[in-house]
Motif scaffolding. Structure first.
Motif, short mmCIF file in Angstrom:
data_model
loop_
_atom_site.label_atom_id
_atom_site.label_comp_id
_atom_site.label_asym_id
_atom_site.label_seq_id
_atom_site.Cartn_x
_atom_site.Cartn_y
_atom_site.Cartn_z
N THR A 1 8.50 -27.85 44.49
CA THR A 1 8.35 -27.89 42.76
C THR A 1 7.35 -27.72 42.49
O THR A 1 6.63 -28.26 42.96
CB THR A 1 9.28 -29.14 42.41
OG1 THR A 1 8.18 -30.42 43.06
CG2 THR A 1 11.18 -29.71 43.17
N GLY A 2 7.45 -26.89 41.55
CA GLY A 2 6.40 -27.37 40.75
C GLY A 2 5.65 -25.62 40.74
O GLY A 2 4.22 -25.19 40.75
N SER A 3 5.75 -24.65 41.27
CA SER A 3 5.18 -23.79 42.81
C SER A 3 5.47 -22.48 41.54
O SER A 3 4.44 -21.66 42.02
CB SER A 3 5.86 -23.59 43.96
OG SER A 3 7.53 -23.25 43.93
N GLY A 4 6.17 -22.60 40.90
CA GLY A 4 5.90 -21.28 39.90
C GLY A 4 7.19 -20.17 40.06
O GLY A 4 7.16 -19.01 39.83
N LYS A 5 8.14 -21.37 40.42
CA LYS A 5 9.92 -20.37 41.11
C LYS A 5 9.74 -20.09 39.22
O LYS A 5 10.45 -18.90 39.46
CB LYS A 5 11.05 -21.20 41.37
CG LYS A 5 10.54 -21.80 42.66
CD LYS A 5 11.60 -22.41 43.85
CE LYS A 5 11.68 -23.56 43.18
NZ LYS A 5 11.35 -24.89 43.03
N THR A 6 10.16 -21.03 38.28
CA THR A 6 10.79 -19.59 37.40
C THR A 6 10.01 -18.73 36.75
O THR A 6 10.54 -17.73 36.21
CB THR A 6 10.82 -21.28 35.82
OG1 THR A 6 10.97 -22.51 36.30
CG2 THR A 6 11.86 -21.10 35.27
N GLU A 7 8.85 -19.16 36.68
CA GLU A 7 7.90 -17.87 36.19
C GLU A 7 8.21 -16.40 37.24
O GLU A 7 8.24 -15.53 36.32
CB GLU A 7 6.23 -18.19 36.39
CG GLU A 7 5.06 -17.66 35.90
CD GLU A 7 5.51 -17.74 34.20
OE1 GLU A 7 5.99 -18.80 33.31
OE2 GLU A 7 5.73 -16.26 33.77
N VAL A 8 8.36 -16.57 38.32
CA VAL A 8 8.83 -15.30 38.79
C VAL A 8 10.47 -15.41 38.45
O VAL A 8 10.15 -13.77 38.26
CB VAL A 8 8.78 -16.09 40.90
CG1 VAL A 8 9.21 -15.15 41.50
CG2 VAL A 8 7.66 -16.16 41.61
N TYR A 9 10.58 -15.45 38.45
CA TYR A 9 12.01 -14.96 37.81
C TYR A 9 11.84 -14.66 36.23
O TYR A 9 12.37 -13.40 36.22
CB TYR A 9 13.29 -16.28 37.69
CG TYR A 9 13.71 -17.75 38.76
CD1 TYR A 9 13.70 -17.10 40.16
CD2 TYR A 9 13.86 -18.59 37.90
CE1 TYR A 9 14.06 -17.44 40.54
CE2 TYR A 9 14.37 -19.61 38.92
CZ TYR A 9 14.21 -19.25 40.30
OH TYR A 9 14.55 -20.50 41.38
N LEU A 10 10.48 -15.16 35.43
CA LEU A 10 10.46 -14.31 34.32
C LEU A 10 10.05 -13.10 34.40
O LEU A 10 10.13 -12.22 33.99
CB LEU A 10 9.69 -15.27 33.61
CG LEU A 10 10.65 -16.79 32.67
CD1 LEU A 10 8.95 -17.88 32.50
CD2 LEU A 10 11.58 -16.43 31.29
N HIS A 11 9.02 -12.98 35.12
CA HIS A 11 8.93 -11.69 35.85
C HIS A 11 9.34 -10.37 36.45
O HIS A 11 9.83 -9.40 36.28
CB HIS A 11 7.62 -11.63 36.51
CG HIS A 11 6.18 -11.69 36.37
ND1 HIS A 11 5.92 -13.31 35.52
CD2 HIS A 11 4.68 -11.31 35.22
CE1 HIS A 11 4.86 -13.55 34.96
NE2 HIS A 11 4.56 -11.89 34.75
N ALA A 12 10.59 -11.19 37.42
CA ALA A 12 12.04 -10.08 38.29
C ALA A 12 12.89 -9.91 36.26
O ALA A 12 13.34 -9.04 36.41
CB ALA A 12 12.15 -11.35 38.87
N ALA A 13 12.77 -11.35 36.13
CA ALA A 13 13.87 -10.97 34.42
C ALA A 13 13.17 -9.26 33.90
O ALA A 13 13.78 -8.21 33.12
CB ALA A 13 14.46 -12.13 34.05
N ALA A 14 11.92 -10.29 33.34
CA ALA A 14 11.31 -8.12 32.94
C ALA A 14 11.42 -7.21 33.48
O ALA A 14 11.72 -6.05 32.44
CB ALA A 14 9.59 -9.06 32.86
N GLN A 15 11.17 -7.13 34.43
CA GLN A 15 11.40 -5.60 35.14
C GLN A 15 12.74 -4.71 35.05
O GLN A 15 12.79 -4.26 34.22
CB GLN A 15 10.81 -5.77 36.36
CG GLN A 15 9.66 -6.01 37.08
CD GLN A 15 9.47 -6.26 38.42
OE1 GLN A 15 10.32 -6.25 39.58
NE2 GLN A 15 7.97 -6.07 39.21
N ALA A 16 13.81 -5.95 35.35
CA ALA A 16 14.69 -5.83 35.10
C ALA A 16 15.34 -5.24 33.61
O ALA A 16 16.25 -4.06 33.49
CB ALA A 16 15.95 -6.52 35.30
#
Ligand code: ADP
Ligand code: ZN
Ligand code: ZN
Length: 678
Positions: A167-182
């Protein structure tokens, strides 16, 4: 010349009605077109389906093929990819394909004619064309090394990615970057979350990150008009980002390029009625079908997913560090049985109370977790041992002190608390046990100067109440927050430095083999609410009050050691032939009496051609054997082979539809494939 079209119908599959029925149409119709057709004396919605050479139409020879009533071709046809998803889900979860396909369309869609549809679509297009840009777009942070690896792995993977991040490791931030790529690749991103109440926070985060991009939510909390509008934006390919709960996995998305399942272990991804599908498993299927990345994120993955990762079917990508280097809270397991006489019976051990007091003095917040709402789970008469049972269910009615009611949490029956025992007239009836309401009251007495708030299903019934209460916590107007699991998930609390599980022991001895997995996930999640601000992380603590301090679950929790916990659990499951080492299905029957339900299941059992790969267990009453005057029975079907189980179900289910007619008094029956609660 008239055309014969196969139609998937909005009708439950019953005896004599195949998966598809043929109708006649003046014009040739593309598969996926929405229709209205006659069925008996009714008119129902239908979708033109694909010609299935294996199943030659639904109308037997000599039966007149009826003409289609209305063709709603203003709506672009539901695409082939979506129809294959419906075919798969219907077959796997044992439902009619039309029943499933039409039940997942927005309800309002069926009431509209072509003119109205065109108007709704124009409105959706106008909306998308003038999508508002937020005042303060957010700037993406520079990813740390683990996050960069994760984003690269998602782009490269040809298998589902398990993003295993504390928790708090920045998963959502990873989703945001993956979404940006998509999005850059011109694709849509689908983000699934367990709870509706988590969508606003996440929605804000996504819309600030992608200004001008069309973002819609899909969940059961929307009004029918909103639901249709959002669905149309998705189906027309106008929405770039779709954020939703489990039902969103079934939305048509013509440009889909990424699927994220956040908190993939959460049981709410499994639908509990109708087609009992798992949105997580369908997400994986859909990703594979489209060859697009699927990300399953969790700090405590489901054991099914963990096992898949260990077997190499999924790629595991760890995020082991909290952002900002914050430490995980120190876990203190308080052995209540070792306390001096008298102290163990108190609501909070003196040491825990002192720790909370310390937080208050420092201006920090504490969160007390108690997974039971109401004041007390049962009222009791000391003279004749009457208890506040529900006359309609096999459950106690819960005492709610605020409005002095006894309420059944299963059938909803609510009555005023009797002044005296209904059986013997004794005036001395008293609550046993403790719910969140009582905990709040006791805390107020113990901490007279503290500002104490409570968040649970009762406190948040009014529209907007939850947002308001969360806001009060975020802005520091609360010192101690009491809540059920509702508050343990996802929320990004910044000032909480102490989390305590007041009485988690019940789950250790549950008859459900998944109870320990759930408890561990809940406690890890709850621990994750503490010390989210790196500066405070060092002095953050998670307390657990327990009478079973030696339990290995708590030992793993102390070390934040998900892997050790998972390994131990998987070994137990392997020995006991339980998922993920076996596939299960549950056949349930509800009837006026348990005998009728059991008779249906016994007859069903006799019909099954189990072979030597599938085991059918005897019918038993479930944990809640009676709800709202309906008796329930269930029968477990188990196999080490998913394929063998599916083969049995496919042959068996049509027979059960026919069997039903022989059992008067049977109210309903259903099959639950991959059941989550047993
Ligand atoms: P999780 O989803 O794993 O709980 P989040 O993605 O919400 O974690 O991240 C926790 C906090 O850290 C958020 O406030 C987020 O904005 C911030 N954050 C995430 N990644 C970074 C980063 N690389 N640099 C700085 N801050 C970050
Ligand atoms: Zn009595
Ligand atoms: Zn009841």
């Amino acid at each position: 010349m008239s055309h014969k079209v196969p139609v998937a119908l909005d009708a439950p599959r019953h005896a004599g009605l195949g998966a598809l029925l043929d109708y006649a149409s003046e014009q040739a119709l593309s598969a996926g077109t929405l229709l209205r057709v006659p069925l008996g004396r009714r008119e129902v919605a239908g979708l033109v389906w694909d010609d299935d050479p294996a199943e030659p139409g639904g109308a037997p020879d000599g039966v007149e093929i009826k003409p289609v009533t209305a063709v709603l071709d203003a709506l672009p046809p539901l695409p082939s990819e979506w129809r294959r998803l419906m075919d798969f889900a219907a077959a796997y979860y044992q439902r009619g394909v039309g029943e499933l396909a039409l039940s997942v369309l927005p309800p309002e869609l069926r009431q509209l004619d072509n003119t109205q549809l065109l108007r709704r679509m124009k409105r959706a297009r106008d909306l998308a064309a003038a999508w508002p840009v937020p005042d303060q777009p957010s700037v993406p942070p520079v990813l740390n090394a683990e996050q960069q690896t994760a984003v690269a792995a998602i782009a490269a993977a040809d298998k589902p990615v398990l993003l295993h991040g504390v928790t708090g490791s920045g998963k959502t931030e990873v989703y945001l970057h993956a979404a940006a790529q998509a999005l850059e690749a011109g694709r849509q991103a689908l983000i699934l979350v367990p709870e509706i109440n988590l969508t606003p926070q996440l929605e804000a985060r996504f819309s600030e990150r992608f200004p001008g991009r069309v973002l819609v939510s899909l969940h059961s909390g929307l009004t029918p008009a909103q639901r249709l509008r959002h669905w149309l934006l998705a189906h027309l390919g106008l929405a770039d980002l779709v954020l939703g709960t489990r039902l969103a996995v079934l939305a048509p998305l013509p440009r889909l390029g990424l699927i994220v399942v956040d908190e993939e272990h959460d049981p709410s991804f499994k639908q509990q009625e109708g087609a009992r599908y798992s949105a997580r498993d369908l997400a994986v299927w859909r990703g594979r079908q489209l060859k697009v990345p699927v990300v399953l994120g969790s700090a405590t993955p489901s054991l099914e997913t963990w096992h898949n990762a260990q077997q190499g079917r999924y790629v595991r990508v760890p995020l082991a560090e909290r952002i900002g280097g914050g430490a995980m809270p120190r876990v203190r397991v308080l052995d209540m049985s070792a306390l001096p006489k008298g102290e163990g019976e108190r609501v909070l051990a003196p040491a825990l109370l002192a720790a909370i007091q310390e937080r208050i003095t420092r201006g920090e917040q504490s969160l007390l977790l108690l997974n039971r709402r109401g004041y007390a789970p049962v009222l009791h008469c000391s003279a004749c041992s009457w208890k506040s049972g529900c006359p309609h269910c096999s459950a106690w009615r819960v005492f709610h002190k605020v409005d002095r009611t006894l309420r059944c949490h299963h059938c909803g029956l609510a009555e005023r608390v009797p002044r005296a025992c209904p059986d013997c007239g004794n005036l001395d009836i008293s609550p046993i046990g403790r719910g969140t309401e009582k905990l709040q009251e006791q805390l107020a007495a113990l901490l007279p100067d503290a500002r104490i708030a409570r968040i649970d299903a009762d406190s948040t019934k009014a529209v907007g109440a939850l947002e308001q209460q969360l806001q009060a916590v975020h802005s520091g107007d609360v010192d101690v927050l009491v809540g059920t699991q509702m508050v343990a998930k996802g929320h990004d609390f910044r000032r909480i430095t102490l989390v305590a599980a007041v009485n988690p022991d019940g789950a250790l001895f549950s008859s459900d083999f998944r109870a320990p997995e759930r408890l561990f996930a809940l406690l890890m999640q709850a621990a994750g609410r503490a010390g989210r601000d790196a500066e405070q992380a060092a002095r953050s603590e998670m307390w657990v009050q327990t009478w079973n301090a030696q339990h290995p679950l708590f030992a793993a929790l102390k070390r934040h050691d998900y892997e050790a916990f998972a390994a131990a659990q998987l070994e137990e499951r392997r020995v006991a032939c339980l998922p993920p080492f076996a596939s299960l299905a549950l056949l349930r029957a509800d009837a006026k009496t348990a005998a009728v339900a059991k008779a249906f299941l016994d007859d069903a059992s006799a019909l099954a051609e189990a072979g030597d790969q599938v085991t059918l267990y005897r019918p038993v009453p479930p944990h809640m054997a009676r709800i709202a005057d309906v008796d329930r029975m269930q029968m477990l079907v188990e196999s080490p082979s998913r394929v063998a189980l599916q083969r049995l179900l496919a042959a068996w289910l049509p027979q059960l539809h026919a069997l039903r007619a022989q059992h008067k008094g049977l109210i309903r029956w259903a099959v639950d494939v991959d059941p989550l609660a047993i």
